[in-house]
Design a protein around this motif. Structure first.
Motif, short mmCIF file in Angstrom:
data_model
loop_
_atom_site.label_atom_id
_atom_site.label_comp_id
_atom_site.label_asym_id
_atom_site.label_seq_id
_atom_site.Cartn_x
_atom_site.Cartn_y
_atom_site.Cartn_z
N ASP A 3 0.82 -1.21 0.00
CA ASP A 3 0.00 0.00 0.00
C ASP A 3 0.86 1.27 0.00
O ASP A 3 0.36 2.35 -0.29
N ILE A 4 2.13 1.12 0.37
CA ILE A 4 3.11 2.20 0.26
C ILE A 4 4.26 1.70 -0.59
O ILE A 4 4.96 0.75 -0.22
N LEU A 5 4.45 2.31 -1.74
CA LEU A 5 5.57 1.93 -2.61
C LEU A 5 6.76 2.82 -2.28
O LEU A 5 6.62 4.03 -2.14
N VAL A 6 7.93 2.20 -2.14
CA VAL A 6 9.17 2.92 -1.83
C VAL A 6 10.16 2.65 -2.94
O VAL A 6 10.51 1.49 -3.21
N HIS A 7 10.60 3.71 -3.59
CA HIS A 7 11.55 3.56 -4.71
C HIS A 7 12.61 4.64 -4.60
O HIS A 7 12.28 5.83 -4.43
N THR A 8 13.87 4.25 -4.69
CA THR A 8 14.97 5.22 -4.62
C THR A 8 15.76 5.19 -5.91
O THR A 8 16.20 4.13 -6.37
N GLU A 9 15.92 6.38 -6.49
CA GLU A 9 16.67 6.52 -7.74
C GLU A 9 17.18 7.94 -7.85
O GLU A 9 16.46 8.90 -7.50
N GLY A 11 19.15 9.71 -6.15
CA GLY A 11 19.18 10.47 -4.92
C GLY A 11 17.84 10.83 -4.34
O GLY A 11 17.76 11.53 -3.32
N VAL A 12 16.73 10.35 -4.96
CA VAL A 12 15.38 10.66 -4.51
C VAL A 12 14.68 9.38 -4.06
O VAL A 12 14.59 8.42 -4.83
N THR A 13 14.19 9.37 -2.82
CA THR A 13 13.32 8.30 -2.37
C THR A 13 11.88 8.74 -2.57
O THR A 13 11.44 9.76 -2.01
N THR A 14 11.14 8.01 -3.39
CA THR A 14 9.74 8.33 -3.69
C THR A 14 8.83 7.40 -2.91
O THR A 14 8.94 6.17 -3.01
N LEU A 15 7.94 7.99 -2.13
CA LEU A 15 6.94 7.24 -1.35
C LEU A 15 5.58 7.47 -2.01
O LEU A 15 5.13 8.62 -2.10
N THR A 16 4.96 6.39 -2.46
CA THR A 16 3.70 6.50 -3.20
C THR A 16 2.57 5.82 -2.46
O THR A 16 2.65 4.64 -2.13
N MET A 30 0.37 1.30 7.15
CA MET A 30 0.90 2.26 6.17
C MET A 30 1.69 3.37 6.87
O MET A 30 2.74 3.78 6.39
N TYR A 31 1.18 3.85 8.01
CA TYR A 31 1.93 4.84 8.77
C TYR A 31 3.28 4.27 9.20
O TYR A 31 4.30 4.96 9.16
N ALA A 32 3.28 3.00 9.63
CA ALA A 32 4.53 2.37 10.04
C ALA A 32 5.51 2.29 8.87
O ALA A 32 6.71 2.56 9.02
N ALA A 35 6.89 5.77 8.22
CA ALA A 35 7.87 6.14 9.25
C ALA A 35 9.19 5.41 9.03
O ALA A 35 10.27 6.01 9.13
N ASP A 36 9.11 4.11 8.72
CA ASP A 36 10.32 3.33 8.48
C ASP A 36 11.08 3.85 7.26
O ASP A 36 12.32 3.92 7.26
N ALA A 37 10.33 4.20 6.21
CA ALA A 37 10.97 4.70 4.99
C ALA A 37 11.66 6.04 5.23
O ALA A 37 12.75 6.29 4.70
N LEU A 38 11.04 6.90 6.04
CA LEU A 38 11.67 8.18 6.36
C LEU A 38 12.94 7.96 7.18
O LEU A 38 13.96 8.63 6.96
#
Length: 254
Positions: A3-9, A11-16, A30-32, A35-38
């Protein structure tokens, strides 16, 4: 699919937000994940910027009501508060791309972003009072600072939506674009930031936010205590019951 996509490319981490069938409403898990991605992006020297985005039709409808009622935030270690503290204290630039409705925390998280781009279909709202609750994410402090008191009171006491052009006028967003172009444009801006020296980005952001950092933490804690108390009171119970029963709330007896 998460439900939260995390992609880094680049130098940018994109949270979708990736729960479009549920209007990108946010669950505790999703909040967790956010928070973990940040936390990971903060500690990764290769990451220089974070981008938060949704779909071209919906940013986020706010909290998933069913999940929220089953797992209400009971302590400061709850995932939602971990996320809010994480984004408020995040030292690197945060960019947001907002299209369609951005409800509740879908709007208040934007006050902790550094650049915000909106689709011309964006609709922002902070309907906490309508749910028998108070503002969160230090929005009772940050909204008046940005909007001025009377516009802030209108947004927070009435809780009615305001559109992208109004958000541009009060300074909540940097630019309004067609929804099909918004995420790509925000990504382009995030990559511009990621190409700059990280030490300069971090120090400039620290100085920009210095006068309000302590006040944001204090207000967030105060709002969180009030929010938790009000969540157990009759007005909130009536609001959430009415929502689940798909009827208009009746606050005449609370």
């Amino acid at each position: 699919m998460s439900d939260i996509l995390v992609h880094t490319e680049a130098g940018v981490t994109t949270l979708t937000f990736n729960r479009v069938d549920k209007k990108n409403s946010i669950t505790s898990s999703m909040y967790a994940a956010l928070a973990d991605a940040l936390d990971a992006a903060r500690d990764d020297a290769a990451v220089r910027c974070v981008l938060i985005q949704g779909d071209a039709t919906i940013f986020s409808a706010g909290n998933d009501i069913g999940d929220f009622l089953n797992k209400p935030p009971s302590t400061q270690d709850s995932p939602v508060f971990r996320f809010l503290r994480g984004i408020a204290a995040f030292p690197k630039p945060v960019v947001a791309a907002v299209c369609g409705p951005a409800v509740g925390i879908g709007t208040t998280l934007l006050f902790h972003c550094d650049l915000v781009y909106a689709g011309d279909n964006a609709a922002f709202s902070m309907p906490f009072v309508n749910l028998g609750l108070c503002p969160e994410a230090a929005s009772s402090l940050l909204v008046p600072q940005m909007f001025g008191y009377h516009r802030a009171a209108e947004a927070l006491l009435l809780g009615e939506p305001f559109m992208a052009e109004a958000a541009l006028e009060v300074g909540l967003v940097n630019r309004v674009l067609p929804p099909t172009e918004c995420n790509a444009y925000a990504q382009q801006q995030a990559r511009k930031l990621a190409a700059k020296p990280l030490s300069a980005l971090i120090e400039t952001k620290r100085l920009l936010k210095k006068t309000q950092t302590a006040a944001v933490v204090e207000r967030m804690d105060e709002e969180g205590a009030s929010f938790g108390r009000m969540l157990r009171e009759p007005a909130a119970r009536e609001a959430f019951t009415a929502f689940m029963e798909k009827r208009r709330s009746d606050f005449s007896k609370v």
